[in-house]
Write a protein that holds these residues in place. Structure first.
Motif, short mmCIF file in Angstrom:
data_model
loop_
_atom_site.label_atom_id
_atom_site.label_comp_id
_atom_site.label_asym_id
_atom_site.label_seq_id
_atom_site.Cartn_x
_atom_site.Cartn_y
_atom_site.Cartn_z
N ALA A 2 26.02 20.54 39.20
CA ALA A 2 25.85 21.99 39.35
C ALA A 2 26.66 22.77 38.31
N VAL A 3 25.99 23.75 37.70
CA VAL A 3 26.70 24.68 36.82
C VAL A 3 26.62 26.07 37.45
N LYS A 18 23.59 38.37 44.66
CA LYS A 18 24.70 37.44 44.35
C LYS A 18 25.27 37.75 42.98
N ASP A 19 26.59 37.52 42.80
CA ASP A 19 27.15 37.71 41.47
C ASP A 19 27.18 36.41 40.67
N SER A 20 26.96 35.27 41.34
CA SER A 20 26.80 34.01 40.61
C SER A 20 26.00 33.05 41.48
N VAL A 21 25.37 32.08 40.81
CA VAL A 21 24.53 31.12 41.51
C VAL A 21 24.85 29.74 40.94
N GLU A 22 24.94 28.74 41.82
CA GLU A 22 25.14 27.35 41.36
C GLU A 22 23.76 26.70 41.21
N ILE A 23 23.52 26.09 40.04
CA ILE A 23 22.21 25.48 39.78
C ILE A 23 22.43 24.05 39.29
N ASP A 24 21.59 23.13 39.79
CA ASP A 24 21.63 21.76 39.26
C ASP A 24 20.86 21.71 37.96
N LEU A 35 17.04 28.88 37.89
CA LEU A 35 17.43 30.21 38.38
C LEU A 35 16.19 31.07 38.64
N THR A 36 15.26 31.07 37.68
CA THR A 36 14.10 31.95 37.83
C THR A 36 13.07 31.39 38.80
N SER A 37 13.12 30.06 39.09
CA SER A 37 12.20 29.59 40.12
C SER A 37 12.77 29.94 41.50
N GLN A 38 14.11 29.98 41.59
CA GLN A 38 14.73 30.40 42.85
C GLN A 38 14.56 31.91 43.08
N PHE A 39 14.68 32.68 41.99
CA PHE A 39 14.59 34.14 42.08
C PHE A 39 13.53 34.63 41.10
N GLY A 40 12.27 34.60 41.55
CA GLY A 40 11.14 34.90 40.67
C GLY A 40 11.19 36.29 40.03
N ASP A 41 11.80 37.26 40.75
CA ASP A 41 11.83 38.62 40.21
C ASP A 41 12.73 38.75 38.98
N LEU A 42 13.57 37.77 38.76
CA LEU A 42 14.45 37.80 37.58
C LEU A 42 13.68 37.52 36.30
N GLN A 73 18.30 23.80 24.61
CA GLN A 73 18.60 22.38 24.80
C GLN A 73 20.11 22.11 24.91
N THR A 74 20.91 23.16 24.82
CA THR A 74 22.37 22.99 24.90
C THR A 74 22.74 22.28 26.21
N PRO A 75 23.43 21.14 26.12
CA PRO A 75 23.80 20.44 27.36
C PRO A 75 24.85 21.21 28.16
N VAL A 76 24.76 21.11 29.47
CA VAL A 76 25.79 21.72 30.32
C VAL A 76 26.38 20.66 31.24
N HIS A 77 27.61 20.86 31.60
CA HIS A 77 28.34 19.89 32.40
C HIS A 77 28.91 20.59 33.62
N GLU A 78 29.22 19.76 34.62
CA GLU A 78 29.87 20.26 35.83
C GLU A 78 31.00 21.21 35.45
N SER A 79 31.07 22.31 36.12
CA SER A 79 32.12 23.33 35.93
C SER A 79 31.92 24.23 34.71
N ASP A 80 30.84 24.00 33.92
CA ASP A 80 30.52 24.97 32.86
C ASP A 80 30.06 26.28 33.50
N VAL A 81 30.29 27.37 32.76
CA VAL A 81 29.85 28.67 33.26
C VAL A 81 28.86 29.27 32.26
#
Lengths: 99, 156
Positions: A2-3, A18-24, A35-42, A73-81
């Motif tokens: 999750a990031v 929400k002010d932040s969302v955790e996404i796998d 993010l956009t599949s969870q919140f289509g209006d975004l 394609q930038t990789p993200v890791h656990e705890s990245d923001v």
């Protein structure tokens, strides 16, 4: 893995306030898709009609602009923001339309 | 919807527009939002990155750099913006919106303004005619992104 995606104030109304969302996700592209599949209006505020990130929308991983990394394609890791920051732009040329 | 300025801050904004004429000026509005109303505590001038065409093109390219310059376009560096957001949060203030000037053009949003906007923020536009700030208006983008709606702007 999750990031954390930080939602800017103007877009919180489209993300369940929400002010932040955790996404796998393992890349920035996956995180934004999640993010956009969870919140289509975004979607329309981040992506254009062709499904590309709007030119004025900047995405940062921690404090790095993904434009200068590997873009979506930038990789993200656990705890990245991930931060989403609009380029504030405008101007008077081809003035003017209003409501 | 309404946006209210402390009178000094509105004066500061108008002076910025006149000072930077014939270029477009820009800045950020900090304060507090309460439901449908925003109270501006501070108008903070920021640099117009269109003065630095190389960096500006890298961030948000314009179609025709020979026609589009700091005289009819503005761009705020997102890194300046991130910094302002962090500083304002630490002071208990929020970014409520942004302002810019239209030198020798009406205080009405252009199509370009609309394409580069998000809902909720207030976009304050001032017309500056021959070096003198005239009209100042404020606009909020509709949720469907199709139009700007004008909001009340007052100095209180």
């Amino acid at each position: 893995m999750a990031v954390k995606v930080v939602i800017p104030t103007p877009l919180r109304q489209f993300a369940g306030k929400k002010d932040s969302v955790e996404i796998d996700a393992s890349t920035v592209g996956e995180a934004l898709a999640g993010l956009t599949s969870q919140f289509g209006d975004l979607r329309k505020h981040l992506f254009n009609e062709e499904g590309k990130l709007r030119s004025f929308v900047n995405v940062y991983v921690n404090d790095e602009d993904i434009r200068f990394l590997q873009k979506d394609q930038t990789p993200v890791h656990e705890s990245d923001v991930i931060s989403i920051v609009p380029s504030i732009a405008g101007g008077s040329l081809i003035c003017c339309i209003c409501s | 919807m309404a946006i209210n300025f402390k009178p000094d801050e509105l004066e500061k904004l108008l002076a910025h527009g006149a000072r930077d004429y014939p270029s477009e000026c820009c800045g950020v509005l900090l304060g507090r939002a309460d439901g449908e109303s925003k109270e501006v505590a501070e108008a903070v001038p920021l640099r117009n990155l269109r003065h630095d065409p190389t960096r500006a093109q890298e961030l948000l390219p314009v179609d025709d750099p020979s026609r589009e310059s700091e005289k009819n376009r503005f761009l705020i560096d997102p890194e300046d913006q991130l910094q302002v957001e962090k500083d304002s949060r630490a002071r208990g203030l929020e970014v409520l919106g942004y302002y810019h000037s239209h030198p020798d053009h009406p205080a009405r949003p252009s199509n370009y303004d609309r394409e580069h906007a998000w809902p909720w923020y207030s976009y304050v536009i001032m017309s500056v005619e021959r070096g003198e700030a005239k009209e100042v208006t404020s606009w909020v983008l509709s949720k469907d992104r199709l139009r700007f709606e004008q909001e009340d702007l007052k100095a209180l």
